[in-house]
Design an enzyme around this catalytic site. Sequence first.
Site, mmCIF file in Angstrom:
data_model
loop_
_atom_site.group_PDB
_atom_site.id
_atom_site.type_symbol
_atom_site.label_atom_id
_atom_site.label_comp_id
_atom_site.label_asym_id
_atom_site.label_seq_id
_atom_site.Cartn_x
_atom_site.Cartn_y
_atom_site.Cartn_z
ATOM 1 N N SER A 66 -25.300 -32.603 5.587
ATOM 2 C CA SER A 66 -24.555 -32.936 6.186
ATOM 3 C C SER A 66 -25.451 -33.567 7.496
ATOM 4 O O SER A 66 -25.055 -35.016 8.261
ATOM 5 C CB SER A 66 -24.097 -32.001 6.933
ATOM 6 O OG SER A 66 -23.493 -31.022 5.967
ATOM 7 N N HIS B 121 -20.855 -36.710 1.294
ATOM 8 C CA HIS B 121 -20.829 -35.811 2.065
ATOM 9 C C HIS B 121 -19.351 -35.229 2.415
ATOM 10 O O HIS B 121 -18.717 -36.295 2.467
ATOM 11 C CB HIS B 121 -21.586 -36.050 2.871
ATOM 12 C CG HIS B 121 -21.617 -35.204 3.664
ATOM 13 N ND1 HIS B 121 -21.004 -35.979 5.192
ATOM 14 C CD2 HIS B 121 -20.979 -34.036 4.133
ATOM 15 C CE1 HIS B 121 -20.775 -34.884 6.337
ATOM 16 N NE2 HIS B 121 -20.874 -33.425 5.527
ATOM 17 N N GLU C 235 -18.337 -39.562 3.303
ATOM 18 C CA GLU C 235 -19.266 -40.722 3.786
ATOM 19 C C GLU C 235 -20.335 -40.623 2.183
ATOM 20 O O GLU C 235 -20.834 -39.197 1.919
ATOM 21 C CB GLU C 235 -19.804 -39.936 4.324
ATOM 22 C CG GLU C 235 -19.552 -39.925 5.917
ATOM 23 C CD GLU C 235 -20.447 -39.456 7.576
ATOM 24 O OE1 GLU C 235 -20.846 -39.415 7.936
ATOM 25 O OE2 GLU C 235 -20.847 -37.973 6.952
ATOM 26 N N ASN D 74 -20.892 -36.754 11.651
ATOM 27 C CA ASN D 74 -21.859 -36.027 12.555
ATOM 28 C C ASN D 74 -22.242 -35.884 13.876
ATOM 29 O O ASN D 74 -22.973 -35.675 14.957
ATOM 30 C CB ASN D 74 -21.968 -35.207 11.639
ATOM 31 C CG ASN D 74 -22.309 -33.186 10.701
ATOM 32 O OD1 ASN D 74 -20.827 -33.563 11.805
ATOM 33 N ND2 ASN D 74 -21.869 -33.241 9.418
HETATM 34 N N1 LIG Z 1 -19.845 -25.784 5.386
HETATM 35 C C1 LIG Z 1 -19.510 -27.186 6.261
HETATM 36 O O1 LIG Z 1 -18.967 -27.404 6.461
HETATM 37 C C2 LIG Z 1 -20.137 -28.767 5.104
HETATM 38 C C3 LIG Z 1 -19.789 -29.264 5.125
HETATM 39 C C4 LIG Z 1 -20.328 -30.093 4.094
HETATM 40 C C5 LIG Z 1 -21.660 -30.316 3.738
HETATM 41 N N2 LIG Z 1 -22.120 -29.405 3.450
HETATM 42 C C6 LIG Z 1 -23.814 -29.111 3.299
HETATM 43 O O2 LIG Z 1 -22.810 -28.675 1.950
HETATM 44 C C7 LIG Z 1 -24.028 -28.028 1.588
HETATM 45 C C8 LIG Z 1 -23.993 -26.803 1.136
HETATM 46 O O3 LIG Z 1 -22.879 -25.962 2.326
HETATM 47 P P1 LIG Z 1 -22.246 -24.659 2.372
HETATM 48 O O4 LIG Z 1 -21.888 -24.196 3.938
HETATM 49 O O5 LIG Z 1 -21.232 -24.597 1.345
HETATM 50 O O6 LIG Z 1 -23.014 -23.295 1.644
HETATM 51 P P2 LIG Z 1 -23.206 -21.652 1.565
HETATM 52 O O7 LIG Z 1 -24.444 -20.863 1.587
HETATM 53 O O8 LIG Z 1 -21.373 -21.499 1.871
HETATM 54 O O9 LIG Z 1 -23.360 -22.215 -0.188
HETATM 55 C C9 LIG Z 1 -24.925 -22.653 -0.576
HETATM 56 C C10 LIG Z 1 -25.084 -22.212 -2.011
HETATM 57 O O10 LIG Z 1 -26.114 -22.476 -3.067
HETATM 58 C C11 LIG Z 1 -25.627 -21.603 -3.829
HETATM 59 N N3 LIG Z 1 -28.306 -21.613 -4.421
HETATM 60 C C12 LIG Z 1 -28.823 -21.997 -2.779
HETATM 61 N N4 LIG Z 1 -30.107 -22.341 -3.906
HETATM 62 C C13 LIG Z 1 -29.229 -22.495 -4.569
HETATM 63 C C14 LIG Z 1 -30.375 -23.385 -6.102
HETATM 64 N N5 LIG Z 1 -31.551 -23.443 -6.070
HETATM 65 N N6 LIG Z 1 -29.419 -23.540 -7.719
HETATM 66 C C15 LIG Z 1 -27.767 -23.208 -7.587
HETATM 67 N N7 LIG Z 1 -27.170 -22.725 -6.666
HETATM 68 C C16 LIG Z 1 -27.954 -22.767 -5.031
HETATM 69 C C17 LIG Z 1 -25.847 -20.467 -2.933
HETATM 70 O O11 LIG Z 1 -26.320 -18.847 -3.732
HETATM 71 C C18 LIG Z 1 -25.356 -20.485 -2.127
HETATM 72 O O12 LIG Z 1 -23.991 -20.059 -2.622
HETATM 73 C C19 LIG Z 1 -25.406 -28.102 2.569
HETATM 74 O O13 LIG Z 1 -25.967 -28.993 2.480
HETATM 75 C C20 LIG Z 1 -24.119 -28.570 3.818
HETATM 76 O O14 LIG Z 1 -25.012 -28.885 4.798
HETATM 77 C C21 LIG Z 1 -21.543 -28.100 4.246
#
Ligand SMILES: NC(=O)c1ccc[n+]([C@@H]2O[C@H](COP(=O)([O-])OP(=O)(O)OC[C@H]3O[C@@H](n4cnc5c(N)ncnc54)[C@H](O)[C@@H]3O)[C@@H](O)[C@H]2O)c1
Length: 290
Positions: free
Chosen positions: A123, A144, A156, A194
């Site tokens: 993000s 994104h 994005e 963002n």
């Molecule tokens: N939450 C949001 O609203 C949102 C929106 C857009 C983008 N993002 C981005 O998306 C990404 C994930 O966010 P999220 O909210 O889904 O996080 P989350 O914490 O819900 O999920 C992350 C997952 O990745 C897994 N993980 C961590 N390291 C790993 C690895 N080496 N191999 C495989 N799996 C692994 C974890 O076990 C977890 O299940 C981040 O970069 C975040 O900035 C989040």
Amino acid sequence: MQISNELKIRIVGIGKVGTGIAEAFAQNGFEVYGIDIKKEKIESAMNNITLDLDNLIAKGKSNEEEKDVVLSRIRLGTDLDSVLDSDVVIEAVFEDMGSKKKLFKAIDDLVVSEEALLLTNTSSLSVTEIASATGRPEHVAGMHFFNPVPVMKLVEVVRGVLTSEQTIALVKQLAAIIGKAPIVSADSPGFIVNRLLNALVVEATRIVEEGVGAIEDVDIGARLGCGHPMGPFELIDYLKALPLVLDVTDYMADELGERFRMPVWVRNLAREGKKGSVAGGKFYDQNLPF
Ligand SMILES: NC(=O)c1ccc[n+]([C@@H]2O[C@H](COP(=O)([O-])OP(=O)(O)OC[C@H]3O[C@@H](n4cnc5c(N)ncnc54)[C@H](O)[C@@H]3O)[C@@H](O)[C@H]2O)c1
């Protein structure tokens, strides 16, 4: 590479966003494989997707047959080696540069196809820096998505310094084929959305600090005056995102200037720790000095 639903899509990190990405691709005819380091995430991801599809049926937007087809297109596991034959890898692990670079290095070593697209869902972090962990930065870009992914239309597409034009064109096509609207951003902190959103949030906190308006009135103003579905304070509380917003705005302030720095009272609120069910404080239900 031709964009079609024949492509092998692998999603690494099946948390909130990765789960939504898997569902969105499967709903549009793609076979997807999701990988997570945690076994329990595999189970909860499948449950969440099933629940979401059940909700669609309850709303009359799908049926049992369609649900079974979508579920049959999704496989989940813990073995990163399954990225080996990918055409497209979409990373959605924690928002941490160290973890993402380590993972991209491993993915780069594993993925055989030289044409494969390696995409990050970050993000706010630098796509260029993530790409530097690989030997093929021209094939690395940001893709994104926005939460909840099956519902939100926007994607994005982020161009790292070395991302090729062909990669950008392919990622735009990939977004379009699953019904999303792609916009292209340069690799700059917060990208487009963002950056807009955080500027609004930081300014909202200053309006409150200067005594110009109360939290409730700022939110009502954003909803009824600007047509936003939620005010900035309501949004952060709803997402339980204050600590994350603070980290991201600090990063943006370091990179783009002090206009993104949150005031001290917001920093203290984020540091307050767990209150009720919310870690890191909430704007509503607090005794704030304003
Ligand atoms: N939450 C949001 O609203 C949102 C929106 C857009 C983008 N993002 C981005 O998306 C990404 C994930 O966010 P999220 O909210 O889904 O996080 P989350 O914490 O819900 O999920 C992350 C997952 O990745 C897994 N993980 C961590 N390291 C790993 C690895 N080496 N191999 C495989 N799996 C692994 C974890 O076990 C977890 O299940 C981040 O970069 C975040 O900035 C989040």
